[in-house]
Write a protein that holds these residues in place. Structure first.
Motif, PDB file in Angstrom:
ATOM      1  N   VAL A  61     -37.565  23.812 -26.810  1.00  0.00           N
ATOM      2  CA  VAL A  61     -36.345  24.161 -26.041  1.00  0.00           C
ATOM      3  C   VAL A  61     -36.474  25.630 -25.594  1.00  0.00           C
ATOM      4  O   VAL A  61     -37.421  26.320 -25.987  1.00  0.00           O
ATOM      5  N   THR A  62     -35.530  26.051 -24.792  1.00  0.00           N
ATOM      6  CA  THR A  62     -35.514  27.481 -24.396  1.00  0.00           C
ATOM      7  C   THR A  62     -34.133  28.055 -24.722  1.00  0.00           C
ATOM      8  O   THR A  62     -33.160  27.301 -24.940  1.00  0.00           O
ATOM      9  N   ALA A  63     -34.076  29.365 -24.682  1.00  0.00           N
ATOM     10  CA  ALA A  63     -32.799  30.041 -24.959  1.00  0.00           C
ATOM     11  C   ALA A  63     -31.749  29.617 -23.936  1.00  0.00           C
ATOM     12  O   ALA A  63     -30.565  29.445 -24.284  1.00  0.00           O
ATOM     13  N   CYS A  64     -32.180  29.411 -22.684  1.00  0.00           N
ATOM     14  CA  CYS A  64     -31.240  29.014 -21.620  1.00  0.00           C
ATOM     15  C   CYS A  64     -30.620  27.650 -21.914  1.00  0.00           C
ATOM     16  O   CYS A  64     -29.413  27.446 -21.715  1.00  0.00           O
ATOM     17  N   ILE A  65     -31.443  26.708 -22.396  1.00  0.00           N
ATOM     18  CA  ILE A  65     -30.956  25.348 -22.688  1.00  0.00           C
ATOM     19  C   ILE A  65     -29.928  25.411 -23.829  1.00  0.00           C
ATOM     20  O   ILE A  65     -28.862  24.772 -23.759  1.00  0.00           O
ATOM     21  N   LYS A  90     -40.356  31.195 -25.257  1.00  0.00           N
ATOM     22  CA  LYS A  90     -39.817  32.286 -24.450  1.00  0.00           C
ATOM     23  C   LYS A  90     -39.872  31.904 -22.972  1.00  0.00           C
ATOM     24  O   LYS A  90     -40.926  31.511 -22.471  1.00  0.00           O
ATOM     25  N   CYS A  91     -38.717  32.011 -22.326  1.00  0.00           N
ATOM     26  CA  CYS A  91     -38.682  31.639 -20.907  1.00  0.00           C
ATOM     27  C   CYS A  91     -38.527  32.859 -19.989  1.00  0.00           C
ATOM     28  O   CYS A  91     -38.683  32.746 -18.775  1.00  0.00           O
ATOM     29  N   GLY A  92     -38.224  34.001 -20.571  1.00  0.00           N
ATOM     30  CA  GLY A  92     -38.090  35.221 -19.769  1.00  0.00           C
ATOM     31  C   GLY A  92     -36.683  35.464 -19.246  1.00  0.00           C
ATOM     32  O   GLY A  92     -36.441  36.411 -18.496  1.00  0.00           O
ATOM     33  N   HIS A  93     -35.740  34.548 -19.609  1.00  0.00           N
ATOM     34  CA  HIS A  93     -34.354  34.733 -19.144  1.00  0.00           C
ATOM     35  C   HIS A  93     -33.433  35.102 -20.310  1.00  0.00           C
ATOM     36  O   HIS A  93     -32.225  34.894 -20.223  1.00  0.00           O
ATOM     37  N   GLU A  94     -34.027  35.615 -21.372  1.00  0.00           N
ATOM     38  CA  GLU A  94     -33.251  35.860 -22.596  1.00  0.00           C
ATOM     39  C   GLU A  94     -32.080  36.816 -22.342  1.00  0.00           C
ATOM     40  O   GLU A  94     -30.992  36.637 -22.892  1.00  0.00           O
ATOM     41  N   PRO A  97     -29.380  34.594 -19.232  1.00  0.00           N
ATOM     42  CA  PRO A  97     -29.667  33.155 -19.237  1.00  0.00           C
ATOM     43  C   PRO A  97     -29.256  32.483 -17.925  1.00  0.00           C
ATOM     44  O   PRO A  97     -28.239  32.852 -17.317  1.00  0.00           O
ATOM     45  N   ILE A  98     -30.083  31.507 -17.500  1.00  0.00           N
ATOM     46  CA  ILE A  98     -29.783  30.717 -16.294  1.00  0.00           C
ATOM     47  C   ILE A  98     -29.492  29.276 -16.723  1.00  0.00           C
ATOM     48  O   ILE A  98     -29.561  28.960 -17.915  1.00  0.00           O
ATOM     49  N   SER A  99     -29.224  28.402 -15.745  1.00  0.00           N
ATOM     50  CA  SER A  99     -28.928  27.006 -16.107  1.00  0.00           C
ATOM     51  C   SER A  99     -30.171  26.328 -16.695  1.00  0.00           C
ATOM     52  O   SER A  99     -31.306  26.720 -16.385  1.00  0.00           O
ATOM     53  N   ALA A 102     -32.570  25.095 -13.918  1.00  0.00           N
ATOM     54  CA  ALA A 102     -33.375  26.154 -13.279  1.00  0.00           C
ATOM     55  C   ALA A 102     -34.452  26.663 -14.244  1.00  0.00           C
ATOM     56  O   ALA A 102     -35.581  26.952 -13.828  1.00  0.00           O
ATOM     57  N   CYS A 103     -34.087  26.769 -15.520  1.00  0.00           N
ATOM     58  CA  CYS A 103     -35.035  27.263 -16.519  1.00  0.00           C
ATOM     59  C   CYS A 103     -36.214  26.303 -16.669  1.00  0.00           C
ATOM     60  O   CYS A 103     -37.373  26.730 -16.689  1.00  0.00           O
ATOM     61  N   ILE A 104     -35.918  24.989 -16.738  1.00  0.00           N
ATOM     62  CA  ILE A 104     -36.997  23.995 -16.879  1.00  0.00           C
ATOM     63  C   ILE A 104     -37.908  24.012 -15.651  1.00  0.00           C
ATOM     64  O   ILE A 104     -39.127  23.931 -15.767  1.00  0.00           O
TER      65      ILE A 104
HETATM   66 ZN   LIG Z   1     -34.715  30.277 -19.427  1.00  0.00          ZN
END
Ligand SMILES: [Zn+2]
Length: 255
Positions: A61-65, A90-94, A97-99, A102-104
């Motif tokens: 999972v990601t922080a955004c999710i 790590k997705c880089g939107h920590e 956060p985005i939706s 968009a994160c996936i």
């Molecule tokens: Zn993200």
């Protein structure tokens, strides 16, 4: 799970392994919608997925999710707790956060993920792209890996085509280099070599010539014999003293 369904899953998975570099352990990126559906159907996600793919896998999972699910709150609190148990990439939107959607989308550009989602918009987006396996619960119940999209099939075909072309170019370069260095053996040289190699036939495998057998032989009686040549009698060489002895004996008898 039916055997045919299982076979299909293996087939689709090998397609992604062979053409898009997917490797074990498989990384399955799970969003809130999928986790919610699995929670409602009381499906043990990790166990079911391992059985389905028959491979080692990691649930990601990601922080955004997590943030998106947390923000919905209410009935999704338990789902959020479940998501937090999985590996957070790590997705880089920590910081901002985005939706989840968009994160996936961003995550699939950097790494090979199997995306597990029930979100129709995200499913359509995935199907329009190449090299992203889509996994979902059919009728919110049956684990299903979707057949590779047309975009994926086209991309795989062009990859194989380009591989063949690269191989041809490499071969041409190699032969030109060999010519330059004088390593290359021309066709004439190879034919000469081959000629030299030609040997007489193996005598053991050949039939014996019949010329000798056809000789006309005259036997003692002067009759011609067309048959097999008779063996010559072996001369027995007698020692001198025996010959003289025999001669003397003859002379005595004549006298
Ligand atoms: Zn993200």
């Amino acid at each position: 799970m039916k055997v045919t369904k299982h076979k299909k899953a293996r087939k689709y998975l090998s397609f992604y392994i062979n053409n898009f570099g997917f490797r074990e352990p498989l990384l399955v990126l799970i969003d809130g919608t999928f986790c919610h559906a699995a929670y409602k159907a009381r499906i043990q996600i990790e166990d079911q997925l391992k059985k389905y793919f028959q491979s080692e896998l990691k649930l990601i999972v990601t922080a955004c999710i997590i943030t998106e699910t947390e923000n919905i709150g209410g009935p999704l609190v338990a789902v959020c707790q479940l998501l937090k148990k999985y590996l957070v990439h790590k997705c880089g939107h920590e910081k901002q956060p985005i939706s989840g959607l968009a994160c996936i989308r961003a995550m699939t550009k950097t790494c090979n993920y199997i995306v597990a989602t029930q979100d129709r918009d995200l499913q359509e987006w995935i199907c329009a792209r190449a090299g992203i396996p889509l996994f979902y619960l059919h009728n919110s119940l049956v684990p299903t890996l979707v057949q590779p999209s047309d975009a994926s099939v086209r991309a795989a075909a062009s990859k194989t085509q380009s591989k063949v072309q690269v191989r041809e170019i490499d071969e041409r370069r190699l032969t030109s280099l060999k010519k330059k260095e004088g390593i290359l053996v021309t066709n004439e040289q190879t034919s000469l070599k081959r000629r030299k190699k030609v040997k007489n036939p193996n005598p053991l495998s050949c039939k014996k010539s019949k010329k000798k057998n056809n000789k006309v032989v005259e036997n003692r009686d002067g009759v011609q014999d067309h048959g097999v040549e008779k063996k010559k009698r072996k001369r027995i060489r007698l020692p001198k003293h025996v010959k003289e002895h025999l001669k003397n004996n003859k002379q005595i008898t004549v006298c």
